[in-house]
Design a protein around this motif. Structure first.
Motif, PDB file in Angstrom:
ATOM      1  N   PRO A   1       4.978 114.561  46.506  1.00  0.00           N
ATOM      2  CA  PRO A   1       3.341 115.090  46.706  1.00  0.00           C
ATOM      3  C   PRO A   1       3.316 116.078  46.042  1.00  0.00           C
ATOM      4  O   PRO A   1       2.402 116.705  46.069  1.00  0.00           O
TER       5      PRO A   1
ATOM      6  N   GLU B   1      -0.668 107.620  41.514  1.00  0.00           N
ATOM      7  CA  GLU B   1      -0.742 109.485  41.649  1.00  0.00           C
ATOM      8  C   GLU B   1      -2.462 109.934  41.498  1.00  0.00           C
ATOM      9  O   GLU B   1      -3.602 109.170  41.316  1.00  0.00           O
TER      10      GLU B   1
ATOM     11  N   GLY C   1       9.101 115.364  40.515  1.00  0.00           N
ATOM     12  CA  GLY C   1      10.360 114.274  41.226  1.00  0.00           C
ATOM     13  C   GLY C   1      10.018 112.822  41.377  1.00  0.00           C
ATOM     14  O   GLY C   1      10.958 112.172  40.470  1.00  0.00           O
TER      15      GLY C   1
HETATM   16  P1  FAD Z   1       4.526 117.981  41.708  1.00  0.00           P
HETATM   17  O1  FAD Z   1       5.459 118.099  39.630  1.00  0.00           O
HETATM   18  O2  FAD Z   1       2.780 119.248  41.511  1.00  0.00           O
HETATM   19  O3  FAD Z   1       3.853 116.969  41.496  1.00  0.00           O
HETATM   20  C1  FAD Z   1       2.933 115.881  42.535  1.00  0.00           C
HETATM   21  C2  FAD Z   1       1.935 115.168  42.571  1.00  0.00           C
HETATM   22  O4  FAD Z   1       2.151 114.357  43.289  1.00  0.00           O
HETATM   23  C3  FAD Z   1       0.914 115.853  41.865  1.00  0.00           C
HETATM   24  O5  FAD Z   1       0.253 115.359  40.737  1.00  0.00           O
HETATM   25  C4  FAD Z   1      -0.275 115.376  43.539  1.00  0.00           C
HETATM   26  O6  FAD Z   1      -1.453 115.199  42.660  1.00  0.00           O
HETATM   27  C5  FAD Z   1       0.497 114.023  43.911  1.00  0.00           C
HETATM   28  N1  FAD Z   1       0.165 113.862  45.241  1.00  0.00           N
HETATM   29  C6  FAD Z   1       0.161 114.633  46.476  1.00  0.00           C
HETATM   30  N2  FAD Z   1      -0.357 114.088  47.408  1.00  0.00           N
HETATM   31  C7  FAD Z   1      -0.830 112.822  46.470  1.00  0.00           C
HETATM   32  C8  FAD Z   1      -0.806 111.562  47.713  1.00  0.00           C
HETATM   33  N3  FAD Z   1      -1.323 111.742  48.881  1.00  0.00           N
HETATM   34  N4  FAD Z   1      -1.084 110.235  46.790  1.00  0.00           N
HETATM   35  C9  FAD Z   1      -0.546 110.699  45.214  1.00  0.00           C
HETATM   36  N5  FAD Z   1      -0.097 111.924  44.970  1.00  0.00           N
HETATM   37  C10 FAD Z   1       0.041 112.600  45.583  1.00  0.00           C
HETATM   38  N6  FAD Z   1       9.150 126.028  37.365  1.00  0.00           N
HETATM   39  C11 FAD Z   1       9.680 125.559  36.896  1.00  0.00           C
HETATM   40  O7  FAD Z   1      11.003 125.045  37.109  1.00  0.00           O
HETATM   41  N7  FAD Z   1       9.799 127.174  35.999  1.00  0.00           N
HETATM   42  C12 FAD Z   1       8.472 127.435  34.906  1.00  0.00           C
HETATM   43  O8  FAD Z   1       8.302 127.752  34.639  1.00  0.00           O
HETATM   44  C13 FAD Z   1       7.407 126.731  36.324  1.00  0.00           C
HETATM   45  N8  FAD Z   1       5.972 127.055  35.726  1.00  0.00           N
HETATM   46  C14 FAD Z   1       5.159 126.238  37.131  1.00  0.00           C
HETATM   47  C15 FAD Z   1       3.512 126.970  36.208  1.00  0.00           C
HETATM   48  C16 FAD Z   1       2.564 126.224  36.538  1.00  0.00           C
HETATM   49  C17 FAD Z   1       1.080 126.973  36.782  1.00  0.00           C
HETATM   50  C18 FAD Z   1       2.853 125.952  38.186  1.00  0.00           C
HETATM   51  C19 FAD Z   1       1.753 125.110  38.662  1.00  0.00           C
HETATM   52  C20 FAD Z   1       4.164 125.334  38.294  1.00  0.00           C
HETATM   53  C21 FAD Z   1       5.627 125.806  37.500  1.00  0.00           C
HETATM   54  N9  FAD Z   1       6.774 125.005  38.556  1.00  0.00           N
HETATM   55  C22 FAD Z   1       7.507 125.675  37.338  1.00  0.00           C
HETATM   56  C23 FAD Z   1       6.612 124.499  39.468  1.00  0.00           C
HETATM   57  C24 FAD Z   1       6.838 123.019  38.695  1.00  0.00           C
HETATM   58  O9  FAD Z   1       5.979 123.028  38.607  1.00  0.00           O
HETATM   59  C25 FAD Z   1       7.134 122.143  40.520  1.00  0.00           C
HETATM   60  O10 FAD Z   1       8.054 122.951  41.008  1.00  0.00           O
HETATM   61  C26 FAD Z   1       7.275 121.435  39.885  1.00  0.00           C
HETATM   62  O11 FAD Z   1       6.736 119.944  39.376  1.00  0.00           O
HETATM   63  C27 FAD Z   1       7.347 119.865  41.204  1.00  0.00           C
HETATM   64  O12 FAD Z   1       7.281 118.887  41.261  1.00  0.00           O
HETATM   65  P2  FAD Z   1       6.701 117.798  42.257  1.00  0.00           P
HETATM   66  O13 FAD Z   1       7.395 116.321  42.276  1.00  0.00           O
HETATM   67  O14 FAD Z   1       7.063 118.197  43.701  1.00  0.00           O
HETATM   68  O15 FAD Z   1       5.557 118.221  42.364  1.00  0.00           O
END
Ligand code: FAD
Length: 443
Positions: free
Chosen positions: A111, A32, A11
């Motif tokens: 996050p 990050e 995101g």
């Molecule tokens: P993330 O991509 O996890 O990013 C959040 C980031 O914020 C992290 O890097 C974290 O370190 C950072 N962060 C957190 N708190 C803090 C803080 N306080 N200060 C600074 N940084 C912080 N989805 C699908 O649709 N299809 C799939 O095939 C699929 N396979 C997956 C396989 C695996 C092994 C995993 C783990 C997930 C998979 N997903 C899949 C799910 C998908 O990866 C997540 O839905 C997506 O990454 C969510 O995005 P996000 O930005 O919310 O969180």
């Protein structure tokens, strides 16, 4: 305008890139807490399984490239520890710079979520791994690569658990998959999940459902995993994949409204209850597109779309997120399983009246070689509105579920499915496409 983004993967990184495209002048800071940004979370199991061979391929965007290409101030190893909305200030704990404060005009939170680790006795053993990021992946792969790692217990039969079971089996390990619920893969109903359980078993994975872990104990011969039934499994390593919780602990005293399970509450513009603070991704509560009920759906597609929508709103372009339908797909050895919308269990819980039909069409014209049987399940309301669909089969499942997902998104009915004009030649489908067939049976 100074925009600070917390979280640099799905995101957060999409929001940063979109914002830069919309506003060349804005100062954009991306924070990050880990070392990597914009990595391929979804590819991690396939790197451990060695289908993806090069680790570099997982790093979609490096901090340096993001800085150079988008002029974004990327700060890794920088964890946001507190937010003070009334002062428009955040506190950061940085590995290189120590603790400092940073002001913002607009804040965007992405996050994500973190693997759940319940207080089961023995859970802190170094033989128990969870998978979320690159360091987790490196740790698991190093353990799998060790010659004396031969038996693995995967705890949790969700998407990540099943993908790990498949990939570890492909690496030649003896794999036991343990699921506490009556069947694996919660987005599917038990009849469809059973097809996947059978595929796992046919490829040598031992599957135990309806049996959670009671405790873990380190022993000389390996990790002893005792299930609630008393059954015991000995493993060299354990992969724990029993779900995720939003990584929102740092928002506790911020005044940002959180839901019952800690998800950030947002409106359709992805705005929180605090002025100039937006949130997206796994950490937010969304609306279920089909039922209008609150939902938390940790998937990459929604996270990316929400990041884009939040960036639009920050740049002054009104943009709304209409809800998540939970479209998801999974490869399990020679089968594909996919689902969209609601399943029977969630409809029954919400007391939504529904009907279910099944079709078992061939993947393409039966007279053309290698046609294989598919199973498609369609759920619809008494007014014909499509509420959900699940499909399992050896090919073309992605196509059919995506057509059905599109029909749901456009508020389609079973009648609409009978009318869709879909591509057909014998190698690909039938003149009555499987989705048409589902419509005919449901009508
Ligand atoms: P993330 O991509 O996890 O990013 C959040 C980031 O914020 C992290 O890097 C974290 O370190 C950072 N962060 C957190 N708190 C803090 C803080 N306080 N200060 C600074 N940084 C912080 N989805 C699908 O649709 N299809 C799939 O095939 C699929 N396979 C997956 C396989 C695996 C092994 C995993 C783990 C997930 C998979 N997903 C899949 C799910 C998908 O990866 C997540 O839905 C997506 O990454 C969510 O995005 P996000 O930005 O919310 O969180």
């Amino acid at each position: 305008k100074k925009v600070v983004i917390v979280g640099g993967v799905a995101g957060g990184a999409s929001a940063a890139a979109r914002l830069r495209r919309l506003d060349e002048q804005a100062e954009i800071i991306l924070l990050e807490r880990d070392e990597h940004i914009s990595f391929a979370n979804c590819g991690l199991p396939y790197y451990i399984g060695e289908t993806i061979r090069e680790r570099d391929k997982l790093l979609v965007q490096t901090p340096e490239a993001m800085r150079a290409r988008f002029a974004i101030d990327v700060r890794v190893n920088s964890e946001v520890t507190a937010i003070e909305p009334e002062k428009k200030m955040i506190r950061i704990n940085s590995r290189d710079r120590g603790c400092y404060e940073e002001s913002y005009d607009v804040l965007l939170l992405s996050p994500g979520a973190q693997p759940v680790r319940p207080p089961i006795p023995g859970i802190d053993s170094p033989r128990i791994f969870t998978l979320r990021n690159i360091p987790d992946t490196d740790r698991i792969k190093a353990m799998v690569d060790r010659e004396n790692t031969q038996r693995v217990a995967v705890i949790g039969g969700g998407f990540i658990g099943v993908e790990m079971a498949e990939n570890l089996r492909e690496r030649g390990l003896a794999v036991t998959l343990v699921e506490a619920a009556p069947h694996i893969l919660p987005p599917f109903d038990s009849d469809m999940a059973l097809l996947i359980e059978r595929e796992l078993q046919d490829h040598g994975v031992t599957v135990h459902v309806g049996d959670g872990v009671a405790h873990f104990a380190e022993q000389a011969e390996g990790m002893l995993v005792t299930l609630q039934s008393g059954r015991q499994i000995v493993a060299d390593m354990v992969v724990l994949a029993i779900g995720v919780a939003p990584a929102t602990g740092f928002l506790k005293d911020s005044g940002i409204a959180l839901g019952k399970r800690g998800h950030i509450l947002v409106d359709e513009h992805m705005a929180t209850n605090q002025t100039d603070i937006y949130a997206v991704g796994d950490a937010v509560e969304v609306v279920d597109l089909v039922t209008g009920q609150p939902a938390a759906v940790p998937l990459a597609g929604p996270a990316n779309k929400q990041g884009r929508i939040a960036a639009d709103n920050i740049a002054g372009i009104p943009s709304a997120y209409k809800g998540t339908q939970g479209t998801a797909i999974l490869k399990v050895f020679d089968l594909t399983a996919a689902a969209t919308g609601n399943n029977e269990r969630s409809l029954a819980r919400l007391q939504v009246p529904y009907q279910a039909i099944y079709v078992h069409p061939n993947s393409h014209a039966s007279y053309y070689p290698d046609a294989l049987q598919l199973t498609i399940k369609l759920l619809f309301g008494n007014d014909g509105k499509i509420l959900g669909a699940q499909a399992v089969g050896p090919e073309s499942i992605d196509k059919h579920i995506d057509v059905l997902a599109t029909a749901i998104r456009l508020n389609g009915t079973v009648q609409d499915l009978t009318e869709l004009e879909l591509s057909y030649a014998p190698p690909y489908s039938s003149a009555k496409d499987p989705v048409n067939m589902a419509g005919f049976v449901a009508e």
